[in-house]
Design a protein around this motif. Structure first.
Motif, PDB file in Angstrom:
ATOM      1  N   SER A 101      67.376  81.613  82.449  1.00 34.13           N
ATOM      2  CA  SER A 101      66.639  80.781  81.489  1.00 34.13           C
ATOM      3  C   SER A 101      65.199  81.268  81.344  1.00 34.13           C
ATOM      4  CB  SER A 101      66.684  79.308  81.899  1.00 34.13           C
ATOM      5  OG  SER A 101      66.105  79.118  83.162  1.00 34.13           O
ATOM      6  N   THR A 102      64.615  81.741  82.421  1.00 31.05           N
ATOM      7  CA  THR A 102      63.261  82.284  82.360  1.00 31.05           C
ATOM      8  C   THR A 102      63.224  83.549  81.511  1.00 31.05           C
ATOM      9  OG1 THR A 102      62.840  81.404  84.566  1.00 31.05           O
ATOM     10  CG2 THR A 102      61.317  83.080  83.774  1.00 31.05           C
ATOM     11  N   HIS A 103      64.246  84.369  81.645  1.00 28.79           N
ATOM     12  CA  HIS A 103      64.329  85.607  80.879  1.00 28.79           C
ATOM     13  C   HIS A 103      64.521  85.309  79.388  1.00 28.79           C
ATOM     14  CE1 HIS A 103      66.341  89.773  80.201  1.00 28.79           C
ATOM     15  NE2 HIS A 103      65.036  89.912  80.173  1.00 28.79           N
ATOM     16  N   VAL A 104      65.360  84.317  79.073  1.00 32.66           N
ATOM     17  CA  VAL A 104      65.572  83.919  77.678  1.00 32.66           C
ATOM     18  C   VAL A 104      64.235  83.531  77.046  1.00 32.66           C
ATOM     19  CG1 VAL A 104      66.606  82.133  76.196  1.00 32.66           C
ATOM     20  CG2 VAL A 104      67.985  83.238  77.963  1.00 32.66           C
ATOM     21  N   LYS A 105      63.467  82.730  77.748  1.00 34.66           N
ATOM     22  CA  LYS A 105      62.158  82.289  77.255  1.00 34.66           C
ATOM     23  C   LYS A 105      61.213  83.489  77.094  1.00 34.66           C
ATOM     24  CE  LYS A 105      58.560  78.873  78.122  1.00 34.66           C
ATOM     25  NZ  LYS A 105      57.337  79.586  78.321  1.00 34.66           N
ATOM     26  N   ALA A 106      61.210  84.374  78.070  1.00 32.84           N
ATOM     27  CA  ALA A 106      60.340  85.561  78.012  1.00 32.84           C
ATOM     28  C   ALA A 106      60.708  86.458  76.822  1.00 32.84           C
ATOM     29  CB  ALA A 106      60.429  86.350  79.320  1.00 32.84           C
ATOM     30  N   LEU A 107      61.993  86.610  76.546  1.00 39.40           N
ATOM     31  CA  LEU A 107      62.427  87.422  75.410  1.00 39.40           C
ATOM     32  C   LEU A 107      61.967  86.807  74.090  1.00 39.40           C
ATOM     33  CD1 LEU A 107      66.071  88.305  76.537  1.00 39.40           C
ATOM     34  CD2 LEU A 107      64.086  89.827  76.552  1.00 39.40           C
ATOM     35  N   ALA A 108      62.145  85.496  73.949  1.00 35.45           N
ATOM     36  CA  ALA A 108      61.711  84.807  72.727  1.00 35.45           C
ATOM     37  C   ALA A 108      60.196  84.906  72.565  1.00 35.45           C
ATOM     38  CB  ALA A 108      62.158  83.352  72.758  1.00 35.45           C
ATOM     39  N   TRP A 145      69.422  78.711  74.591  1.00 36.47           N
ATOM     40  CA  TRP A 145      69.525  79.314  73.254  1.00 36.47           C
ATOM     41  C   TRP A 145      68.234  79.008  72.522  1.00 36.47           C
ATOM     42  CZ3 TRP A 145      73.454  77.537  68.949  1.00 36.47           C
ATOM     43  CH2 TRP A 145      73.288  78.309  67.806  1.00 36.47           C
ATOM     44  N   ILE A 146      67.469  80.034  72.252  1.00 37.84           N
ATOM     45  CA  ILE A 146      66.238  79.876  71.486  1.00 37.84           C
ATOM     46  C   ILE A 146      66.423  80.612  70.168  1.00 37.84           C
ATOM     47  CG2 ILE A 146      63.748  80.298  71.390  1.00 37.84           C
ATOM     48  CD1 ILE A 146      63.721  80.173  74.452  1.00 37.84           C
ATOM     49  N   LEU A 147      66.165  79.900  69.074  1.00 32.11           N
ATOM     50  CA  LEU A 147      66.287  80.455  67.734  1.00 32.11           C
ATOM     51  C   LEU A 147      64.894  80.562  67.130  1.00 32.11           C
ATOM     52  CD1 LEU A 147      68.808  79.559  65.015  1.00 32.11           C
ATOM     53  CD2 LEU A 147      66.379  79.397  64.490  1.00 32.11           C
ATOM     54  N   LEU A 148      64.560  81.757  66.661  1.00 33.42           N
ATOM     55  CA  LEU A 148      63.301  81.984  65.962  1.00 33.42           C
ATOM     56  C   LEU A 148      63.639  82.306  64.511  1.00 33.42           C
ATOM     57  CD1 LEU A 148      62.918  83.864  68.934  1.00 33.42           C
ATOM     58  CD2 LEU A 148      60.681  83.100  68.244  1.00 33.42           C
ATOM     59  N   ASP A 149      63.155  81.493  63.602  1.00 31.27           N
ATOM     60  CA  ASP A 149      63.459  81.646  62.184  1.00 31.27           C
ATOM     61  C   ASP A 149      62.295  82.325  61.474  1.00 31.27           C
ATOM     62  OD1 ASP A 149      64.099  81.407  59.513  1.00 31.27           O
ATOM     63  OD2 ASP A 149      64.484  79.249  59.579  1.00 31.27           O
ATOM     64  N   TYR A 150      62.550  83.528  60.982  1.00 35.55           N
ATOM     65  CA  TYR A 150      61.556  84.287  60.223  1.00 35.55           C
ATOM     66  C   TYR A 150      61.932  84.341  58.746  1.00 35.55           C
ATOM     67  CZ  TYR A 150      59.382  85.697  64.564  1.00 35.55           C
ATOM     68  OH  TYR A 150      58.717  85.683  65.774  1.00 35.55           O
ATOM     69  N   ILE A 151      62.626  83.328  58.273  1.00 37.52           N
ATOM     70  CA  ILE A 151      63.108  83.166  56.905  1.00 37.52           C
ATOM     71  C   ILE A 151      64.193  84.196  56.561  1.00 37.52           C
ATOM     72  CG2 ILE A 151      62.538  82.923  54.448  1.00 37.52           C
ATOM     73  CD1 ILE A 151      61.270  80.757  56.245  1.00 37.52           C
ATOM     74  N   MET A 173      70.667  88.877  61.145  1.00 36.59           N
ATOM     75  CA  MET A 173      70.822  88.032  62.301  1.00 36.59           C
ATOM     76  C   MET A 173      70.644  88.940  63.524  1.00 36.59           C
ATOM     77  SD  MET A 173      71.681  84.797  63.054  1.00 36.59           S
ATOM     78  CE  MET A 173      72.251  84.323  61.435  1.00 36.59           C
ATOM     79  N   VAL A 174      69.719  88.575  64.400  1.00 35.74           N
ATOM     80  CA  VAL A 174      69.514  89.320  65.641  1.00 35.74           C
ATOM     81  C   VAL A 174      70.051  88.445  66.760  1.00 35.74           C
ATOM     82  CG1 VAL A 174      67.819  90.378  67.190  1.00 35.74           C
ATOM     83  CG2 VAL A 174      67.438  90.414  64.707  1.00 35.74           C
ATOM     84  N   ILE A 175      70.895  89.024  67.610  1.00 37.18           N
ATOM     85  CA  ILE A 175      71.505  88.287  68.709  1.00 37.18           C
ATOM     86  C   ILE A 175      71.276  89.078  69.985  1.00 37.18           C
ATOM     87  CG2 ILE A 175      73.643  87.274  69.602  1.00 37.18           C
ATOM     88  CD1 ILE A 175      74.739  87.425  66.701  1.00 37.18           C
ATOM     89  N   ALA A 176      70.821  88.377  71.030  1.00 35.26           N
ATOM     90  CA  ALA A 176      70.582  89.046  72.309  1.00 35.26           C
ATOM     91  C   ALA A 176      70.795  88.054  73.447  1.00 35.26           C
ATOM     92  CB  ALA A 176      69.169  89.609  72.368  1.00 35.26           C
ATOM     93  N   PHE A 201      70.050  84.090  73.764  1.00 34.15           N
ATOM     94  CA  PHE A 201      70.961  83.232  74.521  1.00 34.15           C
ATOM     95  C   PHE A 201      70.957  83.542  76.011  1.00 34.15           C
ATOM     96  CE2 PHE A 201      73.155  83.478  70.373  1.00 34.15           C
ATOM     97  CZ  PHE A 201      73.507  82.150  70.171  1.00 34.15           C
ATOM     98  N   SER A 202      71.341  82.541  76.792  1.00 33.76           N
ATOM     99  CA  SER A 202      71.808  82.812  78.151  1.00 33.76           C
ATOM    100  C   SER A 202      73.224  83.366  77.978  1.00 33.76           C
ATOM    101  CB  SER A 202      71.846  81.533  78.987  1.00 33.76           C
ATOM    102  OG  SER A 202      72.828  80.637  78.480  1.00 33.76           O
ATOM    103  N   GLU A 203      73.756  84.001  78.994  1.00 33.02           N
ATOM    104  CA  GLU A 203      75.094  84.576  78.885  1.00 33.02           C
ATOM    105  C   GLU A 203      76.147  83.495  78.580  1.00 33.02           C
ATOM    106  OE1 GLU A 203      78.187  87.191  81.586  1.00 33.02           O
ATOM    107  OE2 GLU A 203      76.034  87.412  81.920  1.00 33.02           O
ATOM    108  N   GLU A 204      76.035  82.361  79.248  1.00 37.99           N
ATOM    109  CA  GLU A 204      77.001  81.283  79.048  1.00 37.99           C
ATOM    110  C   GLU A 204      76.933  80.728  77.618  1.00 37.99           C
ATOM    111  OE1 GLU A 204      74.536  81.062  81.525  1.00 37.99           O
ATOM    112  OE2 GLU A 204      75.822  82.018  83.018  1.00 37.99           O
TER     113      GLU A 204
END
Length: 117
Positions: A45-52, A77-83, A37-40, A90-93
């Motif tokens: 919101s723009t930064h969250v999208k850019a990271l994903a 919160w953007i989740l990328l599933d690589y199996i 599980m990777v959590i960051a 995440f955003s901080e909140e």
């Protein structure tokens, strides 16, 4: 590429875009969901999208395609599933609210010394 290599590559991609509080947790022994599980956190919101986007780009370049993406429109919160690896950005909140760090506290934290800044 092993699931460990995928998790480390995701952490490096996030670090390269100045992601915050990056954690990689090995959950092999406590869950059938994935191996890691990777959590960051992103600082907006723009930064969250850019990271994903960067994780998806870098892993695709390494020959690892994302299986499924959730939350892309919310940008909190953007989740990328690589199996074998699940990447949560995440955003901080949102990170404080969902508290995945606590949920997966029985997993084994991966030492990211020399991997992320």
């Amino acid at each position: 590429m092993t699931s460990y290599d995928t998790a480390i590559a995701a952490a490096k991609a996030i670090s390269g875009k100045i992601g915050l509080d990056i954690q990689v947790i090995e959950i092999t022994d406590i869950s059938v969901l994935a191996d890691y599980m990777v959590i960051a956190t992103g600082n907006s919101s723009t930064h969250v999208k850019a990271l994903a986007d960067e994780v998806e780009y870098q892993l695709d370049k390494a020959g690892v395609s994302v299986s499924h993406i959730e939350g892309y429109r919310s940008n909190s919160w953007i989740l990328l599933d690589y199996i074998d690896v699940i990447v949560n950005v995440f955003s901080e909140e949102a990170r404080q609210f969902y508290d995945l760090d606590r949920l997966w506290q029985d997993g084994k934290p991966v030492d990211l010394t020399g991997v992320v800044d």
